[in-house]
Design a protein around this motif. Sequence first.
Motif, PDB file in Angstrom:
ATOM      1  N   GLN A 241     -24.526  -1.305  22.765  1.00 14.12           N
ATOM      2  CA  GLN A 241     -25.656  -2.518  23.644  1.00 14.12           C
ATOM      3  C   GLN A 241     -24.495  -3.423  24.258  1.00 14.12           C
ATOM      4  OE1 GLN A 241     -27.006  -5.022  20.024  1.00 14.12           O
ATOM      5  NE2 GLN A 241     -28.593  -3.367  19.830  1.00 14.12           N
ATOM      6  N   ALA A 242     -23.616  -3.364  24.675  1.00 13.47           N
ATOM      7  CA  ALA A 242     -22.759  -4.654  25.273  1.00 13.47           C
ATOM      8  C   ALA A 242     -22.997  -4.022  26.885  1.00 13.47           C
ATOM      9  CB  ALA A 242     -21.173  -4.455  24.951  1.00 13.47           C
ATOM     10  N   LEU A 243     -23.484  -2.547  27.021  1.00  6.60           N
ATOM     11  CA  LEU A 243     -23.582  -2.014  28.918  1.00  6.60           C
ATOM     12  C   LEU A 243     -25.074  -2.532  29.142  1.00  6.60           C
ATOM     13  CD1 LEU A 243     -21.994   1.416  27.852  1.00  6.60           C
ATOM     14  CD2 LEU A 243     -21.155  -0.709  29.025  1.00  6.60           C
ATOM     15  N   TYR A 244     -26.273  -2.820  28.209  1.00  4.74           N
ATOM     16  CA  TYR A 244     -27.351  -3.235  28.826  1.00  4.74           C
ATOM     17  C   TYR A 244     -27.542  -4.391  30.210  1.00  4.74           C
ATOM     18  CZ  TYR A 244     -29.577  -0.883  24.518  1.00  4.74           C
ATOM     19  OH  TYR A 244     -29.726   0.085  24.042  1.00  4.74           O
ATOM     20  N   PRO A 245     -26.897  -5.294  30.160  1.00  3.26           N
ATOM     21  CA  PRO A 245     -26.917  -6.477  31.202  1.00  3.26           C
ATOM     22  C   PRO A 245     -26.648  -5.567  32.664  1.00  3.26           C
ATOM     23  CG  PRO A 245     -26.239  -7.453  29.343  1.00  3.26           C
ATOM     24  CD  PRO A 245     -26.103  -6.167  28.769  1.00  3.26           C
ATOM     25  N   ARG A 246     -25.876  -4.724  32.380  1.00  2.00           N
ATOM     26  CA  ARG A 246     -25.290  -4.439  33.435  1.00  2.00           C
ATOM     27  C   ARG A 246     -25.914  -3.161  33.951  1.00  2.00           C
ATOM     28  NH1 ARG A 246     -20.632   0.399  33.966  1.00  2.00           N
ATOM     29  NH2 ARG A 246     -23.121   1.394  33.638  1.00  2.00           N
ATOM     30  N   LYS A 247     -27.001  -2.222  32.760  1.00  2.00           N
ATOM     31  CA  LYS A 247     -27.292  -1.183  33.314  1.00  2.00           C
ATOM     32  C   LYS A 247     -28.866  -1.160  33.735  1.00  2.00           C
ATOM     33  CE  LYS A 247     -25.258   2.667  30.546  1.00  2.00           C
ATOM     34  NZ  LYS A 247     -25.441   3.370  29.427  1.00  2.00           N
ATOM     35  N   TYR A 248     -29.270  -3.049  32.953  1.00  2.00           N
ATOM     36  CA  TYR A 248     -30.362  -3.078  33.645  1.00  2.00           C
ATOM     37  C   TYR A 248     -30.349  -4.079  35.238  1.00  2.00           C
ATOM     38  CZ  TYR A 248     -32.955  -3.013  29.330  1.00  2.00           C
ATOM     39  OH  TYR A 248     -33.382  -3.027  27.674  1.00  2.00           O
ATOM     40  N   LEU A 249     -29.617  -3.791  35.061  1.00  2.00           N
ATOM     41  CA  LEU A 249     -29.374  -4.762  36.253  1.00  2.00           C
ATOM     42  C   LEU A 249     -28.926  -3.487  37.718  1.00  2.00           C
ATOM     43  CD1 LEU A 249     -28.023  -8.371  35.705  1.00  2.00           C
ATOM     44  CD2 LEU A 249     -30.371  -7.996  36.553  1.00  2.00           C
ATOM     45  N   GLY A 250     -28.116  -2.757  37.399  1.00  2.00           N
ATOM     46  CA  GLY A 250     -27.840  -1.872  37.790  1.00  2.00           C
ATOM     47  C   GLY A 250     -29.424  -0.661  37.928  1.00  2.00           C
ATOM     48  N   SER A 251     -29.884  -0.697  37.177  1.00  2.00           N
ATOM     49  CA  SER A 251     -31.138  -0.032  37.352  1.00  2.00           C
ATOM     50  C   SER A 251     -31.941  -0.558  38.453  1.00  2.00           C
ATOM     51  CB  SER A 251     -31.511   0.664  36.104  1.00  2.00           C
ATOM     52  OG  SER A 251     -30.699   0.989  35.222  1.00  2.00           O
TER      53      SER A 251
ATOM     54  N   ALA B  89     -33.824   0.397  41.916  1.00  2.00           N
ATOM     55  CA  ALA B  89     -34.905   0.682  41.988  1.00  2.00           C
ATOM     56  C   ALA B  89     -35.566   0.285  43.409  1.00  2.00           C
ATOM     57  CB  ALA B  89     -35.738   0.557  41.021  1.00  2.00           C
ATOM     58  N   LYS B  90     -34.558  -0.443  43.777  1.00  2.00           N
ATOM     59  CA  LYS B  90     -35.121  -1.662  44.337  1.00  2.00           C
ATOM     60  C   LYS B  90     -34.166  -0.473  46.379  1.00  2.00           C
ATOM     61  CE  LYS B  90     -37.987  -5.216  42.404  1.00  2.00           C
ATOM     62  NZ  LYS B  90     -38.758  -5.101  43.330  1.00  2.00           N
ATOM     63  N   GLY B  91     -33.319   0.326  46.276  1.00  2.00           N
ATOM     64  CA  GLY B  91     -33.375   0.448  47.600  1.00  2.00           C
ATOM     65  C   GLY B  91     -31.819   0.360  47.831  1.00  2.00           C
ATOM     66  N   GLY B  92     -31.436  -0.077  46.997  1.00  2.00           N
ATOM     67  CA  GLY B  92     -29.786  -1.079  46.935  1.00  2.00           C
ATOM     68  C   GLY B  92     -28.577  -0.485  46.138  1.00  2.00           C
ATOM     69  N   LYS B  93     -27.660  -0.618  46.623  1.00  2.00           N
ATOM     70  CA  LYS B  93     -26.154   0.029  46.024  1.00  2.00           C
ATOM     71  C   LYS B  93     -25.507  -1.031  45.479  1.00  2.00           C
ATOM     72  CE  LYS B  93     -25.059   2.767  49.908  1.00  2.00           C
ATOM     73  NZ  LYS B  93     -24.509   3.379  51.079  1.00  2.00           N
ATOM     74  N   PHE B  94     -25.683  -0.743  43.782  1.00  2.00           N
ATOM     75  CA  PHE B  94     -24.687  -1.648  42.939  1.00  2.00           C
ATOM     76  C   PHE B  94     -23.510  -0.933  43.032  1.00  2.00           C
ATOM     77  CE2 PHE B  94     -24.566  -3.297  38.638  1.00  2.00           C
ATOM     78  CZ  PHE B  94     -24.788  -4.457  38.669  1.00  2.00           C
TER      79      PHE B  94
ATOM     80  N   ALA C 154     -18.482  -9.231  38.322  1.00  2.00           N
ATOM     81  CA  ALA C 154     -19.094  -9.863  38.824  1.00  2.00           C
ATOM     82  C   ALA C 154     -19.915  -8.435  39.613  1.00  2.00           C
ATOM     83  CB  ALA C 154     -18.994 -10.822  39.626  1.00  2.00           C
ATOM     84  N   TYR C 155     -21.372  -7.911  39.553  1.00  2.00           N
ATOM     85  CA  TYR C 155     -21.423  -7.215  40.235  1.00  2.00           C
ATOM     86  C   TYR C 155     -22.585  -7.389  41.505  1.00  2.00           C
ATOM     87  CZ  TYR C 155     -20.089  -4.713  35.957  1.00  2.00           C
ATOM     88  OH  TYR C 155     -19.524  -4.109  34.942  1.00  2.00           O
ATOM     89  N   GLU C 156     -22.387  -6.678  42.773  1.00  2.00           N
ATOM     90  CA  GLU C 156     -22.870  -7.001  43.955  1.00  2.00           C
ATOM     91  C   GLU C 156     -24.130  -5.953  44.095  1.00  2.00           C
ATOM     92  OE1 GLU C 156     -22.078  -8.358  48.581  1.00  2.00           O
ATOM     93  OE2 GLU C 156     -21.160  -6.878  47.563  1.00  2.00           O
ATOM     94  N   CYS C 157     -25.320  -6.379  44.587  1.00  2.00           N
ATOM     95  CA  CYS C 157     -26.490  -5.805  44.748  1.00  2.00           C
ATOM     96  C   CYS C 157     -27.029  -5.584  46.386  1.00  2.00           C
ATOM     97  CB  CYS C 157     -27.251  -5.373  44.650  1.00  2.00           C
ATOM     98  SG  CYS C 157     -28.926  -5.137  44.594  1.00  2.00           S
ATOM     99  N   VAL C 158     -25.909  -4.588  46.797  1.00  2.00           N
ATOM    100  CA  VAL C 158     -26.475  -4.890  48.811  1.00  2.00           C
ATOM    101  C   VAL C 158     -27.972  -4.019  49.370  1.00  2.00           C
ATOM    102  CG1 VAL C 158     -25.720  -3.957  50.768  1.00  2.00           C
ATOM    103  CG2 VAL C 158     -23.909  -4.889  48.631  1.00  2.00           C
ATOM    104  N   LEU C 159     -28.988  -4.585  49.343  1.00  2.00           N
ATOM    105  CA  LEU C 159     -30.186  -4.002  49.941  1.00  2.00           C
ATOM    106  C   LEU C 159     -30.424  -4.125  52.127  1.00  2.00           C
ATOM    107  CD1 LEU C 159     -31.605  -6.036  47.139  1.00  2.00           C
ATOM    108  CD2 LEU C 159     -31.854  -3.656  47.522  1.00  2.00           C
TER     109      LEU C 159
ATOM    110  N   ILE D 177     -26.024 -11.708  43.628  1.00  2.00           N
ATOM    111  CA  ILE D 177     -24.391 -10.927  43.039  1.00  2.00           C
ATOM    112  C   ILE D 177     -24.950 -11.552  41.280  1.00  2.00           C
ATOM    113  CG2 ILE D 177     -21.779 -11.947  42.719  1.00  2.00           C
ATOM    114  CD1 ILE D 177     -21.527 -12.532  45.678  1.00  2.00           C
ATOM    115  N   VAL D 178     -24.361 -10.781  40.765  1.00  2.00           N
ATOM    116  CA  VAL D 178     -24.520 -11.677  38.822  1.00  2.00           C
ATOM    117  C   VAL D 178     -23.312 -11.244  38.410  1.00  2.00           C
ATOM    118  CG1 VAL D 178     -25.287  -9.198  38.428  1.00  2.00           C
ATOM    119  CG2 VAL D 178     -26.219 -11.136  37.203  1.00  2.00           C
ATOM    120  N   SER D 179     -23.579 -12.392  37.393  1.00  2.00           N
ATOM    121  CA  SER D 179     -22.259 -11.871  36.604  1.00  2.00           C
ATOM    122  C   SER D 179     -22.070 -11.606  35.018  1.00  2.00           C
ATOM    123  CB  SER D 179     -21.656 -14.370  36.929  1.00  2.00           C
ATOM    124  OG  SER D 179     -20.441 -13.663  35.988  1.00  2.00           O
ATOM    125  N   ILE D 180     -21.688 -11.197  34.887  1.00  2.00           N
ATOM    126  CA  ILE D 180     -21.628 -10.936  33.244  1.00  2.00           C
ATOM    127  C   ILE D 180     -20.494 -10.857  32.380  1.00  2.00           C
ATOM    128  CG2 ILE D 180     -22.115  -8.919  31.143  1.00  2.00           C
ATOM    129  CD1 ILE D 180     -23.378  -7.500  33.752  1.00  2.00           C
TER     130      ILE D 180
END
Length: 313
Positions: free
Chosen positions: A58-68, A72-77, A109-114, A120-123
């Motif tokens: 389950q530890a991968l859930y936050p990253r996977k949810y936000l990456g998906s 889905a919004k057309g961005g690069k994560f 810290a992960y970045e979504c570029v749209l 940017i989201v920090s986990i």
Amino acid sequence: MGMTLQGCNHISNFSTDSINKYATPQALIDQKKLNASNGGAKEYVYDWGQQQKSTEPQALYPRKYLGSYCHAKGGKFGLLYKSNLHLVKDQAQKKRLMANGNVKQGIGAYECVLPDEHWIVSIEPTAEGKLESNLSARAVSLQTRMLSADEAHQWYKNIGGNSTEKKTTKNAVTTKNSKIEIAKEPDNKKDTEKKKESKPTVETSQNVTAPVVETPQQQQLKAYVTARRDLSKGTNKLNACNSAQRAYNYGKLAGTNASVYIDSGMLVARCLTSVPAYSSRFSNPKGQANKILQNLASNYNHAGAKRMLKQGQ
């Protein structure tokens, strides 16, 4: 450690259609309950033990949810900053987490570029331990929060690898060789000299304290107040617009009224139409402003947004 993972269904059930119903990444964090009810860290299993070794961690859930959500919004994560686990105080816990691939793949810290924006989201892990309900499994407490570019830089670049620990540096200081006279012996032997090198050590310590973690509600309000103040004064307009965008990106947070979110959106719409330094970053700033105003007019019945839409801005 107890486990409460309501809202975190199996990641494969998280379809593109379900992702699109979230207006902002913060709305996703809140509605999927990626954090605890008070906005703090939430526990996720990262190791189910030998009997359930094939079960998805389950530890991968936050990253996977936000990456998906980003994709889905057309961005690069992608990963922007690696985590140094500086919120984990216990060294034994930190060592176990650093040795586990499931944890390391999901933190930082992960970045979504749209096309028209980025976020940017920090986990970050805060603690680790056994589950009370399943002693063969181990869980990690993760806190997921949105950051501005400046906040991310401060959090990950300006904080040392072990920011909550004392760092001790021992510097060897060499003194000049000193001659020590040896006392004469009874048989009248010649005096002898012996060179002795002395190397006293100087110990210095530096204690760096990690910054206090603010709740998303506090961060949103702080960004909004800064934006409103500077735009009213006509100073630091670009920074003010960035703050307004950051506040709006949080969405309507649980436990707050909608006014901060709505007013932040109105500020962003204003920036998109009257602050060239900000609007020039967007390929279609007027269309982006209309999108925000339509959201506020339709979902919150905001009179100001309706008026701006009628005026054609």
